[in-house]
Design a protein around this motif. Structure first.
Motif, PDB file in Angstrom:
ATOM      1  N   GLU A 223      -5.794  -3.803   9.405  1.00 38.76           N
ATOM      2  CA  GLU A 223      -4.755  -4.469   8.614  1.00 38.76           C
ATOM      3  C   GLU A 223      -4.380  -3.681   7.368  1.00 38.76           C
ATOM      4  N   GLU A 224      -5.194  -2.683   6.996  1.00 45.07           N
ATOM      5  CA  GLU A 224      -4.901  -1.862   5.820  1.00 45.07           C
ATOM      6  C   GLU A 224      -4.424  -0.462   6.205  1.00 45.07           C
ATOM      7  N   PHE A 225      -4.452  -0.147   7.487  1.00 43.39           N
ATOM      8  CA  PHE A 225      -4.056   1.188   7.929  1.00 43.39           C
ATOM      9  C   PHE A 225      -2.554   1.366   7.698  1.00 43.39           C
ATOM     10  N   TYR A 226      -2.191   2.522   7.172  1.00 48.29           N
ATOM     11  CA  TYR A 226      -0.782   2.753   6.843  1.00 48.29           C
ATOM     12  C   TYR A 226       0.096   2.685   8.085  1.00 48.29           C
ATOM     13  N   ARG A 227       1.348   2.302   7.882  1.00 47.02           N
ATOM     14  CA  ARG A 227       2.319   2.308   8.976  1.00 47.02           C
ATOM     15  C   ARG A 227       3.602   2.937   8.471  1.00 47.02           C
ATOM     16  N   VAL A 228       3.987   4.050   9.072  1.00 45.63           N
ATOM     17  CA  VAL A 228       5.256   4.716   8.771  1.00 45.63           C
ATOM     18  C   VAL A 228       5.911   5.051  10.100  1.00 45.63           C
ATOM     19  N   ASP A 229       7.067   4.468  10.384  1.00 47.97           N
ATOM     20  CA  ASP A 229       7.804   4.782  11.612  1.00 47.97           C
ATOM     21  C   ASP A 229       9.268   4.420  11.396  1.00 47.97           C
ATOM     22  N   THR A 230      10.067   4.604  12.420  1.00 48.49           N
ATOM     23  CA  THR A 230      11.507   4.368  12.310  1.00 48.49           C
ATOM     24  C   THR A 230      11.922   3.013  12.856  1.00 48.49           C
ATOM     25  N   ALA A 231      10.960   2.193  13.295  1.00 51.82           N
ATOM     26  CA  ALA A 231      11.286   0.932  13.970  1.00 51.82           C
ATOM     27  C   ALA A 231      11.643  -0.149  12.954  1.00 51.82           C
ATOM     28  N   LEU A 232      12.916  -0.558  12.920  1.00 59.23           N
ATOM     29  CA  LEU A 232      13.329  -1.663  12.063  1.00 59.23           C
ATOM     30  C   LEU A 232      12.684  -2.953  12.543  1.00 59.23           C
ATOM     31  N   ILE A 233      12.701  -3.162  13.837  1.00 52.82           N
ATOM     32  CA  ILE A 233      11.994  -4.267  14.471  1.00 52.82           C
ATOM     33  C   ILE A 233      10.890  -3.663  15.328  1.00 52.82           C
ATOM     34  N   VAL A 234       9.645  -4.095  15.104  1.00 58.41           N
ATOM     35  CA  VAL A 234       8.520  -3.515  15.831  1.00 58.41           C
ATOM     36  C   VAL A 234       8.674  -3.785  17.323  1.00 58.41           C
ATOM     37  N   PRO A 235       8.674  -2.745  18.159  1.00 59.33           N
ATOM     38  CA  PRO A 235       8.746  -2.973  19.604  1.00 59.33           C
ATOM     39  C   PRO A 235       7.591  -3.841  20.082  1.00 59.33           C
ATOM     40  N   ALA A 236       7.904  -4.822  20.902  1.00 60.75           N
ATOM     41  CA  ALA A 236       6.888  -5.725  21.445  1.00 60.75           C
ATOM     42  C   ALA A 236       6.861  -5.535  22.953  1.00 60.75           C
ATOM     43  N   VAL A 237       5.861  -4.820  23.434  1.00 57.77           N
ATOM     44  CA  VAL A 237       5.778  -4.451  24.844  1.00 57.77           C
ATOM     45  C   VAL A 237       4.518  -5.061  25.452  1.00 57.77           C
ATOM     46  N   PRO A 238       4.634  -6.083  26.289  1.00 55.80           N
ATOM     47  CA  PRO A 238       3.442  -6.604  26.964  1.00 55.80           C
ATOM     48  C   PRO A 238       2.793  -5.523  27.826  1.00 55.80           C
ATOM     49  N   ALA A 239       1.480  -5.527  27.870  1.00 52.25           N
ATOM     50  CA  ALA A 239       0.760  -4.502  28.630  1.00 52.25           C
ATOM     51  C   ALA A 239       1.159  -4.512  30.100  1.00 52.25           C
ATOM     52  N   GLU A 240       1.405  -5.695  30.649  1.00 56.45           N
ATOM     53  CA  GLU A 240       1.751  -5.783  32.068  1.00 56.45           C
ATOM     54  C   GLU A 240       3.136  -5.227  32.363  1.00 56.45           C
ATOM     55  N   ASP A 241       3.983  -5.076  31.351  1.00 50.04           N
ATOM     56  CA  ASP A 241       5.316  -4.509  31.542  1.00 50.04           C
ATOM     57  C   ASP A 241       5.364  -3.013  31.249  1.00 50.04           C
ATOM     58  N   TRP A 242       4.271  -2.476  30.694  1.00 45.64           N
ATOM     59  CA  TRP A 242       4.270  -1.080  30.242  1.00 45.64           C
ATOM     60  C   TRP A 242       4.060  -0.127  31.410  1.00 45.64           C
ATOM     61  N   SER A 243       4.742   0.992  31.356  1.00 43.46           N
ATOM     62  CA  SER A 243       4.471   2.078  32.293  1.00 43.46           C
ATOM     63  C   SER A 243       4.758   3.397  31.597  1.00 43.46           C
ATOM     64  N   LEU A 244       4.126   4.447  32.089  1.00 49.95           N
ATOM     65  CA  LEU A 244       4.286   5.777  31.514  1.00 49.95           C
ATOM     66  C   LEU A 244       4.761   6.732  32.591  1.00 49.95           C
ATOM     67  N   ARG A 245       5.747   7.543  32.220  1.00 53.74           N
ATOM     68  CA  ARG A 245       6.233   8.584  33.130  1.00 53.74           C
ATOM     69  C   ARG A 245       5.910   9.942  32.529  1.00 53.74           C
ATOM     70  N   VAL A 246       5.326  10.828  33.332  1.00 49.42           N
ATOM     71  CA  VAL A 246       5.050  12.212  32.940  1.00 49.42           C
ATOM     72  C   VAL A 246       5.907  13.098  33.831  1.00 49.42           C
ATOM     73  N   HIS A 247       6.786  13.901  33.246  1.00 53.88           N
ATOM     74  CA  HIS A 247       7.738  14.676  34.054  1.00 53.88           C
ATOM     75  C   HIS A 247       8.173  15.919  33.296  1.00 53.88           C
ATOM     76  N   GLY A 248       9.193  16.587  33.814  1.00 55.24           N
ATOM     77  CA  GLY A 248       9.683  17.810  33.189  1.00 55.24           C
ATOM     78  C   GLY A 248       9.098  19.033  33.850  1.00 55.24           C
ATOM     79  N   MET A 249       8.574  19.950  33.053  1.00 53.70           N
ATOM     80  CA  MET A 249       8.051  21.209  33.563  1.00 53.70           C
ATOM     81  C   MET A 249       6.612  21.015  34.065  1.00 53.70           C
ATOM     82  N   VAL A 250       6.508  20.253  35.153  1.00 51.32           N
ATOM     83  CA  VAL A 250       5.210  19.966  35.761  1.00 51.32           C
ATOM     84  C   VAL A 250       5.306  20.175  37.268  1.00 51.32           C
ATOM     85  N   GLU A 251       4.174  20.348  37.900  1.00 54.03           N
ATOM     86  CA  GLU A 251       4.153  20.516  39.348  1.00 54.03           C
ATOM     87  C   GLU A 251       4.411  19.204  40.067  1.00 54.03           C
TER      88      GLU A 251
END
Length: 506
Positions: A223-251
């Motif tokens: 609760e005391e850890f600093y927060r600096v970002d560009t988000a006017l409204i903090v993104p709220a992403v449920p874990a069950e809706d989250w996914s990650l894509r890794v792409h670009g210069m990869v095999e």
């Protein structure tokens, strides 16, 4: 004109209702409540047809259909209300009542469940009357029906008022959706069970805390850890809706869910993070225990093209960050973190997943709410802050800070205890020195080092006489590099200089 009255009034009704529903977790938006009731009473053949025809989009189709019906009714009521406003008011009352009944029919309904529909119907009725007054000229011969054609000025006022009403409706609905989404994310975070890391960090070493009042603790509370970002409204992403894509210069491209990421062998590490916008002696630095999946291991599975020099990470809100591939794959404990100080990431700090890369300022390494990783080159893409003139390469500079006494403090004459923290990420702190009134440098006592990726507490006890005094601190890293006294602002690659405080002894 009548159709616009109806649409604007209906939009305000639904927008306000959605906002009120989001403010109270016991309440439900009328469209959602009506949709849920429709699902409950629909015959089995109709449910099966919807699933076969629309698949996973069946719920969305139902909500869109309800919205279309409400819009059509709003048009009819708006036209009818031109001559008899009471018809429009009666229609809004009936629609509000339908929303109330639907909400109260839910198994978990409480008295608060009716509030959104009531508030929405009331707001819609007020909008209808307000727009009707803009549309109908003041001279009406005492009758509802105007005795003259609409004048241009009335038409313009009406259109402006209608536009304002629709904008307000959209803003209310949008803000309500954000609040509702935050509630979903809070519930998702509460439901997360953190797996044990495959590589646990050792307990914080004895002697990592020097026990001085006013000194920053070894671990910064979430609760005391600093927060600096560009988000006017903090993104709220449920874990069950989250996914990650890794792409670009990869095999091979990779896509994974939160559960798949959490099932990977996880590492636990103590790492200090710092923001490039931190002034000398500033608060934008903190140390935490992180648990996450090795970023190097993930990229190894994707097979990184040797020509790739930049890892571009993208946040759920579209923010982009560019990290040197070499800094992720050189053996340091770069990770996709899911835990911070023994609990799931706080939403403000990136839940469900964020990047943590030791040794780099956050703007090139610490993307929160990360959803996309692209391997590319520095020549091919400029991330968010690079486009604004900040440096591409941003290793954290050796810094030290005086936590106590603070600037302007009054202290008793005699033995003074000065204390603070120093950090040289991924290098380590070797020595901290303090001087008083530009006298000789005195070596401070150092706490036991956690790792080269964490800050280190220091303290100095020295006698001082009555009067004003000036304290300065400097650190030397494990590579024997002494912190520079050259003053520099944070832009473009981090502040430099010695932290200085003035105190009064007496």
């Amino acid at each position: 004109m009548g159709a616009l009255v109806g649409v604007a009034s209906g939009a305000v009704a639904l927008g306000v209702a959605h906002l009120v529903a989001a403010l109270d977790s016991r309440a439900s938006s009328p469209i959602v409540a009506v949709g849920s009731a429709a699902i409950d009473i629909a015959p089995e053949w109709l449910k099966s047809f919807a699933i076969r025809t629309f698949g996973v989009q069946d719920k969305l189709v139902l909500l869109v259909g309800i919205g279309a019906v409400v819009a059509a009714l709003a048009v009819v009521l708006g036209v009818a209300s031109l001559r008899r406003p009471r018809i429009g008011l009666a229609g809004l009352t009936l629609l509000g009542a339908a929303g109330v009944l639907a909400a109260l029919s839910r198994p978990d309904a409480t008295g608060a469940s009716a509030l959104p529909a009531i508030a929405g119907a009331s707001a819609g009725a007020a909008t209808l009357l307000a727009l009707h007054r803009r549309l109908v000229p003041a001279a009406t011969d005492g009758r509802t029906e105007p005795t003259q054609a609409l004048e241009p000025v009335d038409r313009r006022r009406f259109l402006v008022a209608s536009g304002v009403a629709i904008v307000v409706a959209g803003a209310a609905a949008g803000f309500g959706q954000l609040l509702s989404r935050r509630r979903e994310a809070d519930a998702s975070r509460a439901a997360v069970t953190l797996p044990d890391p495959a590589e646990a960090a050792p307990p914080s070493p004895g002697g990592a805390e020097l026990g001085v009042d006013g000194l920053s603790p070894y671990f910064t509370p979430n609760e005391e850890f600093y927060r600096v970002d560009t988000a006017l409204i903090v993104p709220a992403v449920p874990a069950e809706d989250w996914s990650l894509r890794v792409h670009g210069m990869v095999e091979r491209e990779l896509t994974m869910s939160f559960d798949e990421l959490a099932a990977r062998p996880l590492i636990e590490r103590d790492i200090t993070l710092a923001c490039v916008s931190n002034e000398v002696g500033g608060p934008y630095v903190g140390n935490a225990r992180w648990v996450g999946a090795s970023l190097a291991g993930l990229l190894g599975e994707a097979g990184v093209d040797p020509a790739a020099t930049q890892l571009v990470s993208t946040s759920a809100d579209g923010f982009t960050c560019g990290t040197p591939v070499a800094a992720v794959t050189d053996g340091r404990d770069a990770m996709l973190a899911i835990s911070m100080n023994g609990e799931p990431l706080p939403i403000e700090h990136g839940f469900p997943v964020r990047m943590v890369v030791p040794g780099l300022y956050g703007y090139v390494s610490a993307t929160k709410w990360v959803v996309d990783l692209e391997l590319t080159t520095f020549e091919a893409f400029d991330p968010y802050w690079i486009r604004r003139g900040w440096a591409e390469m941003a290793p954290i500079k050796t810094q030290s800070r005086i936590d106590t006494p603070r600037q302007g403090a009054s202290v008793p004459a005699g033995d003074l205890t000065a204390a603070g923290v120093a950090w040289a990420q991924h290098v380590g702190i070797e020595r901290v020195e303090v001087r008083i009134d530009e006298g000789a440098w005195q070596e401070a006592e150092l706490a036991v080092e956690g790792t080269i990726d964490t800050w280190r507490q220091w303290k100095l006890v020295a006698p001082i006489g009555a009067g004003e005094h000036r304290l300065q601190v400097r650190a030397t890293d494990a590579g024997d590099e002494v912190q520079t006294d050259a003053l520099a602002e944070p832009f473009p690659d981090g502040a430099t200089g010695w932290h200085t405080v003035a105190i009064q002894a007496g």
